[in-house]
Write an enzyme that holds these catalytic residues in place. Structure first.
Site, PDB file in Angstrom:
ATOM      1  N   LYS A   1      -1.392  -6.832  -9.459  1.00 61.08           N
ATOM      2  CA  LYS A   1      -2.363  -6.871  -8.320  1.00 61.08           C
ATOM      3  C   LYS A   1      -2.093  -6.018  -7.161  1.00 61.08           C
ATOM      4  O   LYS A   1      -1.164  -6.382  -6.322  1.00 61.08           O
ATOM      5  CB  LYS A   1      -2.281  -8.517  -7.630  1.00 61.08           C
ATOM      6  CG  LYS A   1      -3.225  -8.931  -6.811  1.00 61.08           C
ATOM      7  CD  LYS A   1      -3.782  -8.018  -5.685  1.00 61.08           C
ATOM      8  CE  LYS A   1      -3.099  -8.454  -4.462  1.00 61.08           C
ATOM      9  NZ  LYS A   1      -3.168  -7.451  -3.184  1.00 61.08           N
ATOM     10  N   GLU A  31       9.417  -4.340  12.742  1.00 60.41           N
ATOM     11  CA  GLU A  31       9.125  -3.244  11.838  1.00 60.41           C
ATOM     12  C   GLU A  31       7.728  -2.808  12.177  1.00 60.41           C
ATOM     13  O   GLU A  31       6.674  -3.222  12.156  1.00 60.41           O
ATOM     14  CB  GLU A  31       9.085  -3.652  10.323  1.00 60.41           C
ATOM     15  CG  GLU A  31       8.932  -2.601   9.536  1.00 60.41           C
ATOM     16  CD  GLU A  31       8.537  -2.802   8.077  1.00 60.41           C
ATOM     17  OE1 GLU A  31       8.034  -4.064   7.739  1.00 60.41           O
ATOM     18  OE2 GLU A  31       9.086  -2.235   7.203  1.00 60.41           O
ATOM     19  N   SER A  88       5.547  -6.900   3.148  1.00 60.28           N
ATOM     20  CA  SER A  88       6.232  -7.256   4.594  1.00 60.28           C
ATOM     21  C   SER A  88       7.057  -8.534   4.515  1.00 60.28           C
ATOM     22  O   SER A  88       6.733  -9.428   3.487  1.00 60.28           O
ATOM     23  CB  SER A  88       5.293  -7.467   5.491  1.00 60.28           C
ATOM     24  OG  SER A  88       4.135  -8.136   5.039  1.00 60.28           O
ATOM     25  N   GLU A 104      -4.908  -3.849  -1.847  1.00 60.24           N
ATOM     26  CA  GLU A 104      -6.541  -3.469  -1.744  1.00 60.24           C
ATOM     27  C   GLU A 104      -6.769  -2.380  -0.927  1.00 60.24           C
ATOM     28  O   GLU A 104      -7.792  -1.926  -0.620  1.00 60.24           O
ATOM     29  CB  GLU A 104      -7.198  -4.892  -1.076  1.00 60.24           C
ATOM     30  CG  GLU A 104      -6.714  -5.305   0.242  1.00 60.24           C
ATOM     31  CD  GLU A 104      -5.627  -6.180   0.286  1.00 60.24           C
ATOM     32  OE1 GLU A 104      -4.657  -5.766  -0.543  1.00 60.24           O
ATOM     33  OE2 GLU A 104      -5.632  -6.923   1.146  1.00 60.24           O
ATOM     34  N   CYS A 136       9.345   1.871   3.074  1.00 57.79           N
ATOM     35  CA  CYS A 136      10.417   0.842   3.261  1.00 57.79           C
ATOM     36  C   CYS A 136      11.700   1.391   3.608  1.00 57.79           C
ATOM     37  O   CYS A 136      12.619   0.749   3.955  1.00 57.79           O
ATOM     38  CB  CYS A 136      10.366  -0.198   2.255  1.00 57.79           C
ATOM     39  SG  CYS A 136      10.732   0.823   0.583  1.00 57.79           S
ATOM     40  N   PHE A 163       0.763  -1.079  -0.051  1.00 54.36           N
ATOM     41  CA  PHE A 163      -0.278   0.048  -0.044  1.00 54.36           C
ATOM     42  C   PHE A 163       0.863   1.402   0.097  1.00 54.36           C
ATOM     43  O   PHE A 163       0.507   2.440  -0.280  1.00 54.36           O
ATOM     44  CB  PHE A 163      -0.955  -0.012   1.286  1.00 54.36           C
ATOM     45  CG  PHE A 163      -0.328   0.539   2.685  1.00 54.36           C
ATOM     46  CD1 PHE A 163      -0.102   1.667   2.705  1.00 54.36           C
ATOM     47  CD2 PHE A 163       0.406  -0.217   3.527  1.00 54.36           C
ATOM     48  CE1 PHE A 163       0.597   2.158   4.134  1.00 54.36           C
ATOM     49  CE2 PHE A 163       0.811  -0.088   4.487  1.00 54.36           C
ATOM     50  CZ  PHE A 163       1.094   1.282   4.705  1.00 54.36           C
TER      51      PHE A 163
HETATM   52  P1  NAD Z   1       1.508  -6.713   3.087  1.00 54.07           P
HETATM   53  O1  NAD Z   1       2.807  -7.762   3.095  1.00 54.07           O
HETATM   54  O2  NAD Z   1       0.792  -6.770   3.901  1.00 54.07           O
HETATM   55  O3  NAD Z   1       0.992  -6.589   1.575  1.00 54.07           O
HETATM   56  C1  NAD Z   1       1.538  -6.730   0.277  1.00 54.07           C
HETATM   57  C2  NAD Z   1       0.803  -7.424  -0.737  1.00 54.07           C
HETATM   58  O4  NAD Z   1       0.727  -8.670  -0.338  1.00 54.07           O
HETATM   59  C3  NAD Z   1      -0.754  -6.571  -0.998  1.00 54.07           C
HETATM   60  O5  NAD Z   1      -0.645  -6.719  -2.409  1.00 54.07           O
HETATM   61  C4  NAD Z   1      -1.456  -7.814  -0.280  1.00 54.07           C
HETATM   62  O6  NAD Z   1      -2.638  -7.704  -0.987  1.00 54.07           O
HETATM   63  C5  NAD Z   1      -0.621  -8.973  -0.337  1.00 54.07           C
HETATM   64  N1  NAD Z   1      -1.009  -9.967   0.641  1.00 54.07           N
HETATM   65  C6  NAD Z   1      -1.058  -9.549   2.028  1.00 54.07           C
HETATM   66  N2  NAD Z   1      -1.407 -10.664   2.957  1.00 54.07           N
HETATM   67  C7  NAD Z   1      -1.106 -11.718   1.982  1.00 54.07           C
HETATM   68  C8  NAD Z   1      -1.191 -12.915   2.382  1.00 54.07           C
HETATM   69  N3  NAD Z   1      -1.302 -13.489   3.596  1.00 54.07           N
HETATM   70  N4  NAD Z   1      -1.030 -13.943   1.337  1.00 54.07           N
HETATM   71  C9  NAD Z   1      -0.588 -13.641   0.221  1.00 54.07           C
HETATM   72  N5  NAD Z   1      -0.630 -12.017  -0.258  1.00 54.07           N
HETATM   73  C10 NAD Z   1      -0.735 -11.319   0.828  1.00 54.07           C
HETATM   74  O7  NAD Z   1       2.427  -5.256   2.834  1.00 54.07           O
HETATM   75  P2  NAD Z   1       1.934  -3.788   2.973  1.00 54.07           P
HETATM   76  O8  NAD Z   1       1.389  -3.502   4.722  1.00 54.07           O
HETATM   77  O9  NAD Z   1       0.846  -3.686   1.886  1.00 54.07           O
HETATM   78  O10 NAD Z   1       2.945  -2.967   3.044  1.00 54.07           O
HETATM   79  C11 NAD Z   1       4.021  -2.687   3.862  1.00 54.07           C
HETATM   80  C12 NAD Z   1       5.180  -3.563   3.893  1.00 54.07           C
HETATM   81  O11 NAD Z   1       5.831  -3.605   2.631  1.00 54.07           O
HETATM   82  C13 NAD Z   1       6.167  -3.067   4.887  1.00 54.07           C
HETATM   83  O12 NAD Z   1       6.652  -4.214   5.524  1.00 54.07           O
HETATM   84  C14 NAD Z   1       7.244  -2.375   4.134  1.00 54.07           C
HETATM   85  O13 NAD Z   1       8.698  -2.383   4.473  1.00 54.07           O
HETATM   86  C15 NAD Z   1       7.231  -3.101   2.863  1.00 54.07           C
HETATM   87  N6  NAD Z   1       7.724  -2.612   1.812  1.00 54.07           N
HETATM   88  C16 NAD Z   1       9.149  -3.017   1.140  1.00 54.07           C
HETATM   89  C17 NAD Z   1       9.536  -2.274   0.291  1.00 54.07           C
HETATM   90  C18 NAD Z   1      11.102  -2.892  -0.276  1.00 54.07           C
HETATM   91  O14 NAD Z   1      11.505  -2.198  -1.303  1.00 54.07           O
HETATM   92  N7  NAD Z   1      11.813  -3.725   0.487  1.00 54.07           N
HETATM   93  C19 NAD Z   1       9.255  -1.407  -0.521  1.00 54.07           C
HETATM   94  C20 NAD Z   1       7.631  -0.907   0.050  1.00 54.07           C
HETATM   95  C21 NAD Z   1       7.211  -1.532   1.060  1.00 54.07           C
END
Ligand code: NAD
Length: 502
Positions: free
Chosen positions: A178, A387, A231, A181, A286, A154
């Site tokens: 994808k 985090e 994450s 959401e 991030c 997000f």
């Molecule tokens: P998230 O892991 O909750 O979600 C990321 C994506 O995975 C979304 O599209 C979500 O719909 C999907 N998802 C969520 N739960 C899932 C599951 N159980 N199974 C399959 N798919 C699933 O992350 P977020 O809260 O949207 O974003 C924040 C996180 O992203 C933080 O941890 C941040 O550090 C990380 N991030 C990392 C970078 C990087 O470059 N390393 C860049 C941006 C964000």
């Protein structure tokens, strides 16, 4: 709640909106008010069959298109994103909450990847070795993979997908996005802009959903590769599941970025950098600095300077140009972050700035949390180990550079790390020693430019290749080496030996 005015979002399949009803929907909120502004379908796995079919048809045409044809579309897309950058920023601010300037910056950094991809003629150039044997030449090519997918978080709803799709598409692939959401609307606007730029139907698609659709993407035999950013627990799951289905996967995870401040540093610069990188986007980056390691005598004056700057921050609706920091993305995330602040107090860290009671007048249901600053934090406390992904900066004190680098390198994450110092030798030592993928020297958020690649080490990345830049091109292509000979009498005659050069 303003649910009556909420729009229902579509997928984008085969070059047009797809309003197939879903069994389940999620609410998308405006972060500054808490109002529900859209309903997003959480697609069931069947939608993946349809989107892959459309993408495969798109790839048929696009994968064999000319470099100059692709370049024209990329340039047109670049112009359109640039022309609409302000509208795009407003869509981001509404759903995500970050201030408009920050959203504009995100569009700009995404555009830089498009600009890199506009050089597709240069980046896809192969190499030739003439006369590797008598009358024999050898040359290497890079070919697209086919249909590839991106699953994104997000926190950068435009920039993170743009780390992926411009390069995947420039390389000749069809791309399925994808998005998160939690703030999905801007991805549909991007789909419209690709179509307007002349991208053939099916080459860029958007499907919405949660774990169900992600699992269907990971298992689908028609998808060759998956890029993920999110994450760490989900990144690890995506990597393990995707590769077990034979896919190429790059999965970027979470972070706990440290900035070491040495006593000789310009402490005004360090304090500016830490506050900007700690609280920008309400800490939901991030590459946010979430830990400052203050070495020796740097600690006391640094704490003072941090508090002065935090006290001057304006918190409010991200569309207000006077505001420095907007709300968090959701009420649930706000509660989670506030819970960490409670835990830090219980575990004995010293909370010197407390944003938990902040109320923004006129936005009482917005997801606001003021900036929080902890001193005297130690590894083993939850505010250090996890985090948090919110406006919470923790300060750990260290006696020496040696102790500081040990703290940074013992941390399981390794996305970015920075050092503030005026000592070139110390900076170089840090650059060599630190176990992180992106290093800043007097630069708190060392996000690489689009012509370098972006990625972390340790639990911040699963897979071999970083995103965008040259490694992005490698990820979205596979190599082919041709060895070519035209009629040459010197090679006549049967020889069962292993071929060697003559
Ligand atoms: P998230 O892991 O909750 O979600 C990321 C994506 O995975 C979304 O599209 C979500 O719909 C999907 N998802 C969520 N739960 C899932 C599951 N159980 N199974 C399959 N798919 C699933 O992350 P977020 O809260 O949207 O974003 C924040 C996180 O992203 C933080 O941890 C941040 O550090 C990380 N991030 C990392 C970078 C990087 O470059 N390393 C860049 C941006 C964000």
């Amino acid at each position: 709640m303003a649910i009556a005015t909420a729009t229902t979002l579509n997928h984008w399949i085969g070059g047009r909106p797809d309003d197939t009803p879903a069994d389940r929907y999620a609410e998308v909120t405006e972060s500054a008010t808490g109002d529900v502004v859209a309903r997003v379908p959480l697609a069931d796995p069947g939608v993946v069959d349809r989107v892959v079919e459309a993408a495969a048809a798109g790839f048929e045409q696009w994968g064999s298109s000319s470099i100059s044809g692709r370049t024209k579309v990329l340039f047109a897309f670049r112009e359109l994103v640039n022309a609409h950058s302000d509208d795009l920023a407003h869509i981001i601010t509404r759903e995500h909450g970050k201030v408009l300037d920050d959203a504009r910056g995100e569009v700009q950094r995404g555009l830089e990847v498009v600009e890199f991809a506009c050089g597709v003629g240069e980046i896809l150039k192969g190499a030739i070795s003439g006369q590797v044997s008598r009358g024999v030449d050898s040359y290497s090519l890079r070919r697209p993979l086919g249909v590839v997918a991106g699953i994104t978080p997000f926190n950068f709803p435009i920039m993170v997908p743009m780390w992926m799709h411009p390069i995947a598409i420039a390389c000749g692939n069809a791309f399925i996005l994808k998005p998160s959401e939690q703030d999905p609307s801007v991805s549909l606007r991007i789909a419209e802009l690709w179509a307007e730029a002349g991208l053939p139907e099916g080459v860029f698609s958007v499907v919405h959903g949660d774990k169900q659709i992600v699992d269907a993407i990971l298992a689908h035999p028609g998808i060759a590769a998956v890029s993920f950013v999110g994450s760490t627990p989900i990144a690890r799951y995506i990597y393990e599941t995707g590769t077990s289905h034979g896919k190429r996967v790059q999965a970027l995870g979470g972070a706990k970025n440290h900035a070491v401040v040495l006593p000789d540093a310009d402490l005004e610069l360090a304090a500016d950098g830490l506050v900007s990188a700690g609280y920008g986007s309400a800490g939901q980056r991030c590459m946010a600095v979430s830990v400052a390691v203050a070495v020796g005598d740097a600690a006391e004056p640094l704490m003072e300077k941090l508090q002065e700057r935090i006290a001057a921050l304006e918190i409010g609706d991200g569309t207000d140009p006077d505001v420095d920091m907007g709300p968090l993305v959701s009420a649930r995330h706000r509660e989670r972050v506030a819970g960490y602040v409670d835990a830090g107090v219980e575990e004995g860290a010293d909370l010197v700035a407390d944003g938990r009671e902040l109320v923004v007048s006129g936005h009482e249901r917005g997801h606001f949390l003021g900036p929080c600053l902890f001193d005297q934090v130690k590894p083993g406390m939850r505010v250090y180990d996890d985090e948090i992904f919110g406006p919470v900066l923790v300060v750990v004190r260290a006696e020496s550079y040696g102790e500081a680098i040990e703290i940074v390198n013992d941390n399981p994450y390794g996305n970015g790390a920075a050092i503030f110092t005026n000592d070139g030798g110390a900076a170089r030592m840090f650059e060599q020693d630190v176990t992180a993928g992106m290093v800043g020297i007097n630069v708190p958020i060392p996000v690489p430019m689009a012509y370098h690649s972006f990625g972390g080490w340790k639990s911040s990345l699963f897979g071999d290749l970083h995103v965008h830049g040259p490694e992005g091109v490698s990820f979205y292509t596979r190599g082919k080496v041709v060895t070519r000979r035209w009629a040459d009498p010197s090679h006549r005659g049967v020889n069962l030996g292993f071929p060697t050069s003559k």
